[in-house]
Write an enzyme that holds these catalytic residues in place. Structure first.
Site, PDB file in Angstrom:
ATOM      1  CD  GLU A   6      -2.578   1.580   2.332  1.00  9.99           C
ATOM      2  OE1 GLU A   6      -2.650  -0.150   3.873  1.00  9.99           O
ATOM      3  OE2 GLU A   6      -3.592   2.291   2.702  1.00  9.99           O
TER       4      GLU A   6
ATOM      5  CE  LYS B 272      -4.347  -5.434  19.106  1.00  8.87           C
ATOM      6  NZ  LYS B 272      -4.551  -4.695  17.171  1.00  8.87           N
TER       7      LYS B 272
HETATM    8  S1  SF4 Z   1      -0.721  -2.550  23.698  1.00 12.11           S
HETATM    9 FE1  SF4 Z   1      -2.816  -2.341  22.409  1.00 12.11          FE
HETATM   10  S2  SF4 Z   1      -2.527   0.489  22.763  1.00 12.11           S
HETATM   11 FE2  SF4 Z   1      -1.097  -0.585  23.433  1.00 12.11          FE
HETATM   12  S3  SF4 Z   1       0.706   0.484  21.813  1.00 12.11           S
HETATM   13 FE3  SF4 Z   1       0.348  -2.095  21.434  1.00 12.11          FE
HETATM   14  S4  SF4 Z   1      -1.808  -2.078  20.492  1.00 12.11           S
HETATM   15 FE4  SF4 Z   1      -1.210   0.494  21.006  1.00 12.11          FE
END
Ligand code: SF4
Ligand code: SF4
Length: 500
Positions: A187, A263
């Site tokens: 991309e 998440k």
């Molecule tokens: S733990 Fe979750 S919020 Fe923290 S950097 Fe990783 S993906 Fe982003």
């Protein structure tokens, strides 16, 4: 080069509520109003007077969990209660938090809702094919929950423990990270060569994505359309994986173990489905997996090392470094450089994107192109850079943003550390362990992972092709009118280098 910070007068606070935060909470009966949580919140979502119970503004909160990590208040009003009354209040709070009744650790004022009860209930349901994936940052932190030194690396024990917990396939988010590099790298090349919106931002971190949706909705077309590695793997589990195992996608129960409180929000987003099936059904944090292992009586540290299942559990070193700040950028450059130049990258360890919280910038000569990149760790550092993008003053091609201070190794669902000095030691040790893991792997570039090559040959066709577009890419939503009342008076430290 320096970053212009925005000290413009505050815009009014967003009034609309598009989302009631079911994940991050502060228990008003325990909160003392010390506001340490407010000090780490990158978006000023913690509200309240000092000395009074705080609340989380769900419109602003990006669910990074940093307030949960820093909260040290666990004294409660049950101290003067009878043992029976204290036990009953504790049970009440565990129920509110959706945590198993037999957890022995202290309960803190700031917390996230758990998912372990839901997962353990589903694991007993007959007729299901149970699949789990683990994020890169879990294997360098989970052993700490079993008394091991910071950063102890245990991928083999984790795979063994997950099999003993009843999963039929133990896959790895690192494989999803390798797929992300194939898609995101392609991309980026397309945007650079065909004039797409630049800079392009990574989209792996759901807290960052939510931040962009709330604070900079006019910049959403700058985000890569890639789903995160977790969601990409989830989608592949119920399509490619289902075909290989000859199981019905409807019978697959897909769990992800993540270092991250955001998440669960990401996997619940309506866009995160393929052909009517949720990409990922449930998310557990590192801490929840550790509770589960302990509760099941598994002697984690004495487990024999086992391998992740093939093919969706086999990864390159590039996939494994997604767990640290700069990792996505480093993995992308390893592949992008070779795909664009048809030459071998002279050195795989790209120190110029490695580092700590803040912003790092670099210029990298890739064939004819002088690629300008930036890495942001910690969302509070993103404001100034995004203001420049908004003003059309930013000539970077590619920007990685991770919400947490050191990337996912410092995520909101990681083992909780009470002391600042322990957090610093732990983040350094986990980072060094991740880089050590990468250095010890035979394949260290996503496009050289033979299982990735096979995936494209047998199933996806080509990066950004029709099938990938359908399964692995997504859209984003505007969640607010734009930058809120936060004043960005703390200039981010920016370090840079030129690599030719
Ligand atoms: S733990 Fe979750 S919020 Fe923290 S950097 Fe990783 S993906 Fe982003
Ligand atoms: S989860 Fe993150 S964004 Fe939400 S209140 Fe806590 S520190 Fe702030």
């Amino acid at each position: 080069m320096s970053i212009t910070t925005n000290n413009a007068s505050s815009a009014p606070c967003m009034e609309t509520t598009d989302y009631t935060n079911p994940i991050i909470h502060i228990d008003p009966s325990m909160c003392t109003g010390c506001r340490r949580c407010a000090g780490v919140c990158p978006v000023d979502a913690i509200e309240g007077q000092p000395g009074e119970p705080q609340t989380v503004n769900a419109d602003r909160c990006v669910i990074c969990g940093q307030c949960v990590q820093i909260c040290s208040v666990y004294a409660s009003d049950w101290a003067g209660s009878s043992p029976q009354e204290a036990a009953s209040r504790r049970q009440e709070r565990l129920r509110e938090r959706d945590m198993p009744a037999d957890i022995g650790e202290p309960l803190f004022a700031a917390y996230y809702s758990g998912s372990l009860n839901k997962v353990t209930d589903m694991m007993t349901k007959p007729g299901q094919f149970r699949i789990v994936q683990c994020a890169p940052a879990i294997r360098v932190s989970i052993a700490e929950e079993f008394g091991m030194p910071f950063g102890t690396l245990t991928p083999g024990k984790m795979a063994a423990a997950l099999r003993r917990l009843g999963f039929d396939r133990v896959y790895d988010t690192n494989f999803g990270a390798d797929v992300t590099i194939m898609e995101e790298g392609t991309e980026l090349i397309r945007r650079v060569t065909e004039g797409g919106p630049l800079p392009m931002f990574t989209s792996c971190c759901p807290a960052w994505v939510r931040f962009a949706e709330i604070e900079y909705p006019d910049l959403l077309d700058h985000l890569s359309s890639c789903k995160s590695p977790m969601q990409m793997l989830g989608s592949l589990v119920k399509t490619y994986g289902a075909q290989l195992d000859e199981v019905e996608p409807a019978n697959i129960y897909s769990v992800a173990i993540m270092p991250c409180t955001c998440k669960q929000f990401e996997c619940d987003r309506p866009e995160m489905e393929s052909d009517g099936y949720r990409d990922v059904d449930e998310v557990l944090t590192t801490r929840e997996l550790a509770y589960w292992i302990k509760k099941s009586g598994i002697d984690f540290m004495n487990l024999p090392d086992e391998e992740f299942d093939s093919p969706l559990g086999r990864y390159s070193g590039a996939g494994s470094i997604f767990g640290v700040t700069g990792g996505v950028m480093e993995a992308a450059i390893r592949t992008g450089y070779e795909l664009l130049t048809n030459e071998k990258l002279p050195k795989l360890q790209l120190d110029f994107v490695r580092g700590e919280e803040g912003i790092r910038v670099a210029e990298v000569q890739v064939g004819e192109l002088e690629l300008k990149v930036a890495v942001v760790a910690g969302l509070q550092h993103a404001y100034g850079l995004l203001d420049r993008v908004q003003a059309g003053e930013c000539d970077y091609h590619f920007i990685e943003v991770m919400g947490c201070p050191a990337g996912c190794i410092s995520g909101g669902g990681q083992p909780k550390l009470m002391l600042e000095k322990h957090r610093i030691e732990a983040y350094r040790a986990r980072k060094s362990s991740i880089y050590g893991h990468d250095a010890g792997l035979q394949v260290r570039k996503s496009h050289e992972n033979p299982h990735i090559i096979k995936l494209y040959d047998e199933f996806l066709g080509e990066p950004l092709g029709h099938v990938s577009h359908h399964l692995l890419h997504t859209t984003f939503q505007k969640r607010g009118p734009g930058k809120q009342s936060r004043s960005c008076d703390a200039p981010a430290k920016e370090t840079g280098s030129s690599i030719h």
